[in-house]
Every structure is written in structure tokens, then in C-alpha cells.
Design a protein around this motif. Sequence first.
Motif, short mmCIF file in Angstrom:
data_model
loop_
_atom_site.label_atom_id
_atom_site.label_comp_id
_atom_site.label_asym_id
_atom_site.label_seq_id
_atom_site.Cartn_x
_atom_site.Cartn_y
_atom_site.Cartn_z
N LEU A 227 -6.49 3.50 3.27
CA LEU A 227 -5.52 3.87 2.24
C LEU A 227 -5.11 5.33 2.37
O LEU A 227 -3.92 5.67 2.26
N ASP A 228 -6.07 6.21 2.61
CA ASP A 228 -5.76 7.63 2.76
C ASP A 228 -4.79 7.87 3.92
O ASP A 228 -3.89 8.72 3.83
N ARG A 229 -4.98 7.12 5.02
CA ARG A 229 -4.06 7.28 6.15
C ARG A 229 -2.64 6.86 5.77
O ARG A 229 -1.66 7.50 6.16
N VAL A 230 -2.53 5.80 4.97
CA VAL A 230 -1.21 5.36 4.52
C VAL A 230 -0.57 6.42 3.63
O VAL A 230 0.60 6.80 3.82
N MET A 231 -1.31 6.91 2.66
CA MET A 231 -0.76 7.88 1.70
C MET A 231 -0.42 9.19 2.38
O MET A 231 0.63 9.80 2.12
N ASP A 232 -1.30 9.66 3.26
CA ASP A 232 -1.08 10.96 3.90
C ASP A 232 0.13 10.94 4.83
O ASP A 232 0.72 12.00 5.11
N LEU B 90 3.03 9.42 4.21
CA LEU B 90 4.29 9.34 3.48
C LEU B 90 5.07 10.65 3.60
O LEU B 90 4.49 11.72 3.69
N PRO B 91 6.41 10.57 3.64
CA PRO B 91 7.25 9.40 3.30
C PRO B 91 7.42 8.38 4.41
O PRO B 91 8.08 7.36 4.22
N GLU B 92 6.86 8.63 5.59
CA GLU B 92 6.93 7.64 6.66
C GLU B 92 5.77 6.66 6.55
O GLU B 92 4.74 6.97 5.94
N VAL B 93 5.94 5.49 7.16
CA VAL B 93 4.88 4.49 7.21
C VAL B 93 4.65 4.12 8.66
O VAL B 93 5.59 3.78 9.39
N ASP B 94 3.39 4.22 9.08
CA ASP B 94 3.01 3.83 10.44
C ASP B 94 2.99 2.30 10.48
O ASP B 94 2.04 1.67 9.98
N LEU B 95 4.01 1.70 11.05
CA LEU B 95 4.13 0.24 11.02
C LEU B 95 3.01 -0.45 11.78
O LEU B 95 2.54 -1.53 11.37
N VAL B 96 2.58 0.15 12.89
CA VAL B 96 1.49 -0.46 13.66
C VAL B 96 0.22 -0.50 12.81
O VAL B 96 -0.47 -1.52 12.72
N LYS C 172 -1.26 -11.15 3.76
CA LYS C 172 -0.74 -10.23 4.76
C LYS C 172 0.64 -9.71 4.35
O LYS C 172 0.90 -8.50 4.38
N GLN C 173 1.52 -10.62 3.93
CA GLN C 173 2.86 -10.20 3.52
C GLN C 173 2.79 -9.34 2.27
O GLN C 173 3.57 -8.38 2.11
N ALA C 174 1.87 -9.65 1.36
CA ALA C 174 1.72 -8.85 0.15
C ALA C 174 1.31 -7.42 0.47
O ALA C 174 1.82 -6.46 -0.12
N VAL C 175 0.37 -7.25 1.43
CA VAL C 175 -0.06 -5.90 1.81
C VAL C 175 1.10 -5.13 2.44
O VAL C 175 1.33 -3.96 2.13
N LEU C 176 1.86 -5.78 3.31
CA LEU C 176 3.01 -5.11 3.93
C LEU C 176 4.03 -4.70 2.86
O LEU C 176 4.57 -3.59 2.90
N SER C 177 4.30 -5.59 1.92
CA SER C 177 5.24 -5.28 0.85
C SER C 177 4.74 -4.09 0.03
O SER C 177 5.51 -3.20 -0.35
N ALA C 178 3.43 -4.09 -0.26
CA ALA C 178 2.86 -3.02 -1.07
C ALA C 178 2.95 -1.67 -0.35
O ALA C 178 3.32 -0.65 -0.95
N VAL C 179 2.60 -1.66 0.93
CA VAL C 179 2.63 -0.41 1.69
C VAL C 179 4.06 0.10 1.84
O VAL C 179 4.33 1.29 1.65
N MET C 180 4.98 -0.79 2.16
CA MET C 180 6.37 -0.37 2.34
C MET C 180 6.98 0.11 1.02
O MET C 180 7.90 0.94 1.02
N ALA C 181 6.47 -0.39 -0.12
CA ALA C 181 6.99 0.03 -1.41
C ALA C 181 6.65 1.47 -1.75
O ALA C 181 7.22 2.03 -2.69
#
Length: 350
Positions: free
Chosen positions: A243-248, A250-256, A331-340
Motif C-alpha cells: 500500500l505504501d508503494r502505491v500511495m508514495d 501518486l499521482p502516477e500508478v505503477d500499472l505493473v 482482482k478487478q476491485a483492487v485495480l479499480s480501487a488503486v486507479m481511483a
Amino acid sequence: MAKAPPPPVEPELSPRHAGALIGHDAALRAFADAWTGGRLHHAWLIGGPAGIGKATLAFRIARWVLAGGPDSGPSLALPPSHPAFRKVAIGSHPDLAVLERSENARTGRMRTEIVVDDVRALAGFLRLTPAESDWRVAIVDPADDLNREAANALLKILEEPPPRALLLLVAHAPGRLLPTIRSRCRRLMLTPLAETEVASLLDTLAQEVPLPERRAAAAIARGSIGRALTMAGEGAGALKQALDRVMDGLPEVDLVAAHALADSLGRPGAEENFALFMDLLRDAVAARARAAATGAPDRIATLRPLEEWGSVWENLGRLARITAGLTLDRKQAVLSAVMALRPGAVPDMP
């Protein structure tokens, strides 16, 4: 991210069996003072976040009252060898009733709410003469599960309480109860435990979990030992790092990285990890909302106005509930959440 097996729930960890209660001294003292002062109210509302010891406190009070209020000081402690303790632990005390969600006789499944027939049965129980003690005690756990008809039936009990009857209502969100129910109860509002208290309890209750995982769980459990125990067995440290990697980023998202995380949380058997990740994600969003509201220095908080952070938090909660409740694609829910999390985006709802 492999799913670690959760630690086994030992009998002494359940509220019915627990002899120890960490914290909440003020609530214990308030009840003890009311008892000794001859001012015992007929109904008590024990409120606070889930997993902080509300039900444990309710059973502690119930045992003590059923034992006749022995002189144990404000701790209300009974030794496990006491007859009242033993009978409550095995569910055989004739003067104690515990109202919870029951099984639907037609479907054989647990109901999602407490229904009116169960409350009516409780009313009948409370009107009976105590069999072994001076009181009849009922615990409603949690009162949040009462449907409207059941809540109205409980209100009738509170309006005309039987003599020598004590009701203990456990509520995770007392504000959602009927105002008329709240107004007829004396309140014991419990606060989350300190991180050091949670860590100490984990060291005792989850010794099989590696120390770094225990410390990570204590740090993000929001003062809930119940939540910390779940997290400690579900790899909280690894999820928090992801989660920290995702938040840190932002505003970009590492899609891989986002797809790898979604893959791990979408696998069979990862339901608990999914729920934990969504909880942690909402915690992180709530922290940014608080920073946006107070003007605290936080780079990520400045990416959205306060109102948008609030909307993201609410939508993520809906996304988590719908996905879990309808067994949808995690899986789709996690992607939707991260992209949001990206500025201007909102979760794609199922």
C-alpha cells in the motif's frame, strides 16, 4: 503474496472465556460505583470500535453481577475457578442470555441480522424469576445487528424493564441505534487501546507470528486487538508495504505493480487479505482527508480537495462491501480501487 494461515482462536480469547481485560479502567470503575452506590441502571450501552474489548467487558460485568457483586474492587474480576465464571464460559448459566444473530431454521444459514422473534424470546427470559442469582442478565452482541422490528421490540423492554433485569448492549456504532434506545441506556464509551497495549497483547496471544509481523499489525490496528490478531495472521507487514508503494507513487500508478497486487489479492483463499487491504487503503485515504482538512503538510493530501478525499473514502467502502457481499472479482476491485486514487478518478463500481 501468499496468504498466511490465521492464528487459531483459543477459547480464552473469546469474550465468554476471557479472564483478562486490558484497559477500560474508567468504564469498570463507573459500573462498580453505580453498583456500590445502589444506583445500578437497568440498561448499559457499551460502545466503541470493533475489537477493542466491548464484549469482553460485557461478559466480565455479567459474571460479576451473577456472582452477587463480590468484593473484587473496581476490576470486577472473578477467578476462572468461580462457579459463575465456569457456567458463563460454557453457556450453562440459567440467568444469562446472549442475544446474537441466529440460524434461519428454513435455510440452515446464519441470519444477517437479529430478528424480532429472538428479542421477544429475550423479553420472556427477563421476566422469569432468577434461578441461581439475584439478577437476570442479557447481553446483546452487537446491538448494531438488530433490524427495525427487533429494535422496536427491544425498546419496549427498555421502556418497561422487568425487576432485577440487567441489559448490556454492545454496539460498534451507537449512533446508528434508535435515539430512543440510546436515551434509555447509561453509556460506557470505550476508546481504542494504545499501540503499546496492542503490541503487548499480540506478544502474548500470537507468539507463533514473527515479531516484525506483530509489530506491523499493532501499528496499523487502530487500537483494536481483534483487528491486530487478524492482521498478524494475514501478512499485515507485506500488505502495508504494498500500500505504501502505491500511495508514495501518486499521482502516477505503477500499472505493473498494481496488477501484481491485484493478482495476489484475487487468488482463491485471499479473501481475508483483500478485506485487510481495502481497510488499510481506506485508512490511508482517511489520513489524507484529515491532512487536507487541517492543512497538515502532506504531499499526497494536496492532490485532491477535502470533499474528493471524502468521496473516495465512501466509494472504496461501497466497493469493498459489494465485492465481498456478492463474491465478485476481487482482482478487478483492487485495480479499480488503486486507479481511483489518481486525482479526479473515482472507483468503478461493480
